[in-house]
Write a protein that holds these residues in place. Structure first.
Motif, PDB file in Angstrom:
ATOM      1  N   GLY A 130      19.582   9.958   4.399  1.00 44.43           N
ATOM      2  CA  GLY A 130      20.030   9.827   5.787  1.00 44.43           C
ATOM      3  C   GLY A 130      20.312   8.403   6.208  1.00 44.43           C
ATOM      4  O   GLY A 130      20.564   8.128   7.371  1.00 44.43           O
ATOM      5  N   LYS A 158       5.784  -3.013  -8.986  1.00 44.95           N
ATOM      6  CA  LYS A 158       6.013  -1.582  -9.148  1.00 44.95           C
ATOM      7  C   LYS A 158       7.211  -1.039  -8.376  1.00 44.95           C
ATOM      8  O   LYS A 158       7.877  -0.110  -8.819  1.00 44.95           O
ATOM      9  N   ALA A 200      11.958   6.039   2.691  1.00 50.68           N
ATOM     10  CA  ALA A 200      11.412   6.049   4.045  1.00 50.68           C
ATOM     11  C   ALA A 200       9.946   6.427   3.943  1.00 50.68           C
ATOM     12  O   ALA A 200       9.547   7.118   3.000  1.00 50.68           O
ATOM     13  N   ASP A 201       9.153   5.962   4.911  1.00 53.86           N
ATOM     14  CA  ASP A 201       7.719   6.278   4.892  1.00 53.86           C
ATOM     15  C   ASP A 201       7.546   7.762   5.222  1.00 53.86           C
ATOM     16  O   ASP A 201       7.818   8.195   6.349  1.00 53.86           O
ATOM     17  N   ILE A 202       7.083   8.519   4.229  1.00 57.86           N
ATOM     18  CA  ILE A 202       7.043   9.973   4.387  1.00 57.86           C
ATOM     19  C   ILE A 202       6.008  10.390   5.432  1.00 57.86           C
ATOM     20  O   ILE A 202       6.197  11.377   6.146  1.00 57.86           O
ATOM     21  N   GLY A 205      15.557   5.996   0.723  1.00 53.98           N
ATOM     22  CA  GLY A 205      16.029   4.866   1.517  1.00 53.98           C
ATOM     23  C   GLY A 205      16.046   3.559   0.743  1.00 53.98           C
ATOM     24  O   GLY A 205      16.796   2.643   1.085  1.00 53.98           O
ATOM     25  N   GLU A 223      15.260  12.990  -1.847  1.00 58.69           N
ATOM     26  CA  GLU A 223      15.043  13.645  -0.553  1.00 58.69           C
ATOM     27  C   GLU A 223      15.061  15.169  -0.663  1.00 58.69           C
ATOM     28  O   GLU A 223      14.330  15.860   0.038  1.00 58.69           O
ATOM     29  N   ALA A 231      10.154   2.429  -1.973  1.00 56.58           N
ATOM     30  CA  ALA A 231       9.994   3.828  -2.416  1.00 56.58           C
ATOM     31  C   ALA A 231      10.510   4.828  -1.389  1.00 56.58           C
ATOM     32  O   ALA A 231      10.084   5.977  -1.357  1.00 56.58           O
ATOM     33  N   LYS A 283       0.835  -1.219   0.000  1.00 53.87           N
ATOM     34  CA  LYS A 283       0.000   0.000   0.000  1.00 53.87           C
ATOM     35  C   LYS A 283       0.861   1.258   0.000  1.00 53.87           C
ATOM     36  O   LYS A 283       0.414   2.334  -0.410  1.00 53.87           O
TER      37      LYS A 283
END
Ligand code: CO8
Length: 260
Positions: free
Chosen positions: A142, A60, A66-68, A111, A134, A64, A23
């Motif tokens: 980071g 896909k 780090a979870d923003i 990441g 980023e 993608a 998701k």
């Protein structure tokens, strides 16, 4: 540990960690990092595992970034601690005593690129996309990206990718040395496992010492690197695998490495 954000499998000496948060295009949250660390504990405790493959669930995305939505809530200290936590876990990947191959099946952003950079080498689907976007979020890589990317593809190309946040498609990534090999997307895992299984048949001690020798030699003066190599060579010579490998050649048979 029961895994919710990764799939962990070991088959015929090849471990696979599949990042699995479809998701959110497999983005990395704190829980995923904890699960990655736990899977690395399992791998380190299992003598039978010879190679680790990293990939992403679905067509896909590899990862993608780090979870923003989690990142957006961090204050200075939380950001620094999360960065450090990721760096330490990714460094465990880099220093793992077995080879690590990233099979990048789609987006490897932020990441996600940084995980791939911590592996020993990267195979990619021709549809894969790399990038360190980023800067477009007002932050910087980071999880080791500012350090590993420059060492791998050179300082100027790394700065271009980091300052622009531009996406780099797999064929271009191969051209600049970020990716070792590019495959049609339906062949990526087959080709990755072909290489992984080939490596898994080699001696565990010599793989470990070869990886350590290359890694530790990268950041020291070459004379020290030669000494590191000679020490590693000595360790290999003391191993049953070296007796088996050299003995098998002289006896004109296939070596059967026991991994010691
Ligand atoms: N974090 C959280 N959710 C994400 C992320 C992410 N990184 N990427 C995608 N998603 C979610 C989307 O929000 C969307 O969710 P929903 O369906 O609920 O709206 C779902 O995944 C599908 O994504 P899109 O609809 O956006 O799919 P598109 O095909 O339109 O676009 C892209 C795909 C181009 C990959 C796009 O999703 C995108 O740009 N994602 C963000 C990529 C990015 O900026 N990554 C870098 C993140 S920052 C980072 O990695 C820092 C690492 C160092 C941290 C140091 C510690 C502090």
């Amino acid at each position: 540990m029961a895994y919710e954000n990764i799939i962990f499998d070991v088959t015929d000496g090849v471990a696979t960690i599949t990042f699995n948060r479809p998701k959110a295009l497999n983005a990395i949250n704190g829980q995923l990092l904890d699960e990655l660390a736990s899977a690395l504990d399992e791998i380190e405790a299992d003598e039978q595992v010879r190679v680790l493959v990293l990939t992403g669930a679905g067509e896909k995305s590899f990862v993608a970034g780090a979870d923003i939505s989690e990142l957006a809530t961090f204050n200075t200290l939380q950001g620094k601690l999360f960065s450090r936590k990721g760096q330490l876990i990714f460094s465990r990947l880099q220093d793992l005593s077995i080879p690590v191959i990233a099979a990048v099946n789609g987006f490897a952003l932020g990441g996600g690129s940084e995980i791939a950079l911590a592996s020993d080498f990267i195979y990619a689907a021709e549809t894969a996309t790399f990038g360190l976007p980023e800067i477009t979020l007002g932050i910087i890589p980071g999880f080791g990206g500012t350090q590993r990317l420059a060492r791998l593809i050179g300082i100027n190309r790394a700065k271009e990718m980091i300052f622009t946040g531009a996406m780099v498609k797999a064929p271009e990534a191969e051209k600049i040395g970020l990716v070792n090999r590019v495959f049609p997307k339906d062949k990526l895992m087959e080709e990755t496992y072909k290489t992984a299984k080939g490596i898994a048949k080699k001696g565990k001690v010599s793989l470990r010492e070869a990886k350590k020798s290359v890694n530790n030699g990268m950041n020291v003066e070459i004379g020290i690197g030669f000494q590191i190599e000679a020490d590693a060579f000595g360790i290999c010579m003391a191993s049953p695998d070296a007796k088996e490998g050299t003995g098998a050649f002289l006896e004109k048979r296939k070596a059967e490495f026991k991994g010691s």
